[in-house]
Design a protein around this motif. Sequence first.
Motif, PDB file in Angstrom:
ATOM      1  N   LYS A 133       3.573  11.934   1.500  1.00 32.11           N
ATOM      2  CA  LYS A 133       3.374  10.355   1.799  1.00 32.11           C
ATOM      3  C   LYS A 133       3.969   9.489   0.787  1.00 32.11           C
ATOM      4  O   LYS A 133       3.897   9.971  -0.204  1.00 32.11           O
ATOM      5  N   HIS A 134       4.413   8.296   1.100  1.00 34.39           N
ATOM      6  CA  HIS A 134       4.944   7.485   0.291  1.00 34.39           C
ATOM      7  C   HIS A 134       4.176   6.360   0.200  1.00 34.39           C
ATOM      8  O   HIS A 134       3.589   5.839   1.052  1.00 34.39           O
ATOM      9  N   SER A 135       3.809   5.650  -1.051  1.00 35.44           N
ATOM     10  CA  SER A 135       3.102   4.485  -1.380  1.00 35.44           C
ATOM     11  C   SER A 135       3.950   3.451  -2.287  1.00 35.44           C
ATOM     12  O   SER A 135       4.825   3.711  -2.839  1.00 35.44           O
ATOM     13  N   SER A 136       3.592   2.118  -1.775  1.00 37.59           N
ATOM     14  CA  SER A 136       4.295   1.344  -2.777  1.00 37.59           C
ATOM     15  C   SER A 136       3.855   1.107  -4.029  1.00 37.59           C
ATOM     16  O   SER A 136       2.843   1.673  -4.457  1.00 37.59           O
ATOM     17  N   LYS A 137       4.786   0.514  -4.972  1.00 39.89           N
ATOM     18  CA  LYS A 137       3.985   0.423  -6.334  1.00 39.89           C
ATOM     19  C   LYS A 137       3.066  -0.160  -6.733  1.00 39.89           C
ATOM     20  O   LYS A 137       2.257   0.138  -7.465  1.00 39.89           O
ATOM     21  N   SER A 138       2.356  -1.106  -5.905  1.00 37.93           N
ATOM     22  CA  SER A 138       1.293  -1.887  -6.288  1.00 37.93           C
ATOM     23  C   SER A 138       0.159  -0.970  -5.656  1.00 37.93           C
ATOM     24  O   SER A 138      -0.973  -0.882  -6.225  1.00 37.93           O
ATOM     25  N   LEU A 139       0.267  -0.294  -4.315  1.00 41.76           N
ATOM     26  CA  LEU A 139      -0.765   0.552  -3.981  1.00 41.76           C
ATOM     27  C   LEU A 139      -0.918   2.013  -4.496  1.00 41.76           C
ATOM     28  O   LEU A 139      -2.085   2.654  -4.569  1.00 41.76           O
ATOM     29  N   TYR A 140       0.241   2.413  -5.153  1.00 43.73           N
ATOM     30  CA  TYR A 140       0.257   3.785  -5.372  1.00 43.73           C
ATOM     31  C   TYR A 140      -0.991   4.029  -6.440  1.00 43.73           C
ATOM     32  O   TYR A 140      -1.707   5.039  -6.331  1.00 43.73           O
ATOM     33  N   PRO A 141      -1.044   3.189  -7.532  1.00 38.73           N
ATOM     34  CA  PRO A 141      -1.927   3.615  -8.606  1.00 38.73           C
ATOM     35  C   PRO A 141      -3.440   3.416  -8.443  1.00 38.73           C
ATOM     36  O   PRO A 141      -4.419   3.580  -9.019  1.00 38.73           O
ATOM     37  N   LEU A 142      -3.584   2.622  -7.087  1.00 37.35           N
ATOM     38  CA  LEU A 142      -5.026   2.207  -6.766  1.00 37.35           C
ATOM     39  C   LEU A 142      -5.995   3.314  -6.520  1.00 37.35           C
ATOM     40  O   LEU A 142      -5.788   3.983  -5.541  1.00 37.35           O
ATOM     41  N   GLU A 143      -7.161   3.349  -7.257  1.00 41.05           N
ATOM     42  CA  GLU A 143      -8.021   4.236  -6.829  1.00 41.05           C
ATOM     43  C   GLU A 143      -7.863   5.740  -7.257  1.00 41.05           C
ATOM     44  O   GLU A 143      -8.137   6.705  -6.295  1.00 41.05           O
ATOM     45  N   ILE A 144      -6.993   6.159  -7.964  1.00 36.92           N
ATOM     46  CA  ILE A 144      -6.624   7.580  -8.540  1.00 36.92           C
ATOM     47  C   ILE A 144      -7.854   7.954  -9.322  1.00 36.92           C
ATOM     48  O   ILE A 144      -8.209   7.367 -10.336  1.00 36.92           O
ATOM     49  N   VAL A 145      -8.399   9.238  -8.825  1.00 29.02           N
ATOM     50  CA  VAL A 145      -9.668   9.689  -9.841  1.00 29.02           C
ATOM     51  C   VAL A 145      -9.344  11.217  -9.658  1.00 29.02           C
ATOM     52  O   VAL A 145      -8.359  11.800  -9.258  1.00 29.02           O
ATOM     53  N   GLU A 146     -10.071  11.759 -10.638  1.00 32.09           N
ATOM     54  CA  GLU A 146     -10.135  13.436 -11.066  1.00 32.09           C
ATOM     55  C   GLU A 146     -11.084  13.944 -10.088  1.00 32.09           C
ATOM     56  O   GLU A 146     -12.438  13.253 -10.264  1.00 32.09           O
ATOM     57  N   VAL A 147     -10.869  14.786  -9.334  1.00 35.49           N
ATOM     58  CA  VAL A 147     -11.870  15.672  -8.651  1.00 35.49           C
ATOM     59  C   VAL A 147     -11.641  17.042  -8.972  1.00 35.49           C
ATOM     60  O   VAL A 147     -10.623  17.508  -9.240  1.00 35.49           O
ATOM     61  N   LYS A 148     -12.835  18.035  -8.536  1.00 37.84           N
ATOM     62  CA  LYS A 148     -12.639  19.258  -8.738  1.00 37.84           C
ATOM     63  C   LYS A 148     -12.231  20.076  -7.386  1.00 37.84           C
ATOM     64  O   LYS A 148     -12.582  19.581  -6.101  1.00 37.84           O
ATOM     65  N   THR A 149     -11.265  20.907  -7.617  1.00 43.80           N
ATOM     66  CA  THR A 149     -11.067  21.981  -6.404  1.00 43.80           C
ATOM     67  C   THR A 149     -12.134  22.806  -6.042  1.00 43.80           C
ATOM     68  O   THR A 149     -12.870  22.945  -6.847  1.00 43.80           O
TER      69      THR A 149
END
Length: 218
Positions: A133-149
């Motif tokens: 998937k592709h995201s705009s430069k403004s939305l791409y970094p929004l709400e990136i979190v670290e999660v466990k597999t």
Amino acid sequence: MIEWSVLTKILISCIFVSMIVNSKEKILMDLLSEKGGRITAKEASLAGIHRMFLKQLTDAGKIVRVVRGVYQLATTQEDELLNLQHRCPTGVFSCETALFLHSLMERAPFVWTMTFKGFYHSSSLEKNGIVVKHSSKSLYPLEIVEVKTPLGNIVRAYSAERTLCEIMTAKVAADIQTITYAVKTYVSRKEKNIPKLIQLAKAFHVEKKLRAYLEVLL
């Protein structure tokens, strides 16, 4: 006497080299233990372990090269999601894959989904069944979190709130069953953040659709 002296020196040299190898192997194994069974070549280098030594241990079957620059113990269970993250460090797990990582799906998705900034293209990922998937430069970094597999390793994914909003967009168009289960599971949690969820719904232009689900489920 001369021959005996030469042999003694050779023996001492061999013992010395063996001690160095054993010492480096112990350092590496301790490091692998600290890192959960997996390290990068850069981490090994910072600990004084040369790449050639990693290759020697790989050839000996003591460690395994997972992807370029990443090694793990031969006994460590393979983690496909972590492998993908190492292979594509700028990718963020999204959509149904993010739902799965946040325990908002009943089952694992049939394919993994990753989002990239701009017009990132990788034919090898698509050939291996990875949805890009592709995201705009403004939305791409929004709400990136670290999660466990499921195997306990850390990867990057979008937050539960962003993912719930994104799967409602026409661009993703998740099915009603997937959305309903995800929203229902989310609102039943103590750590839910409805104000944040509504704020993100506005950013993704799905506020009306989200409120329709919330009115029924809250």
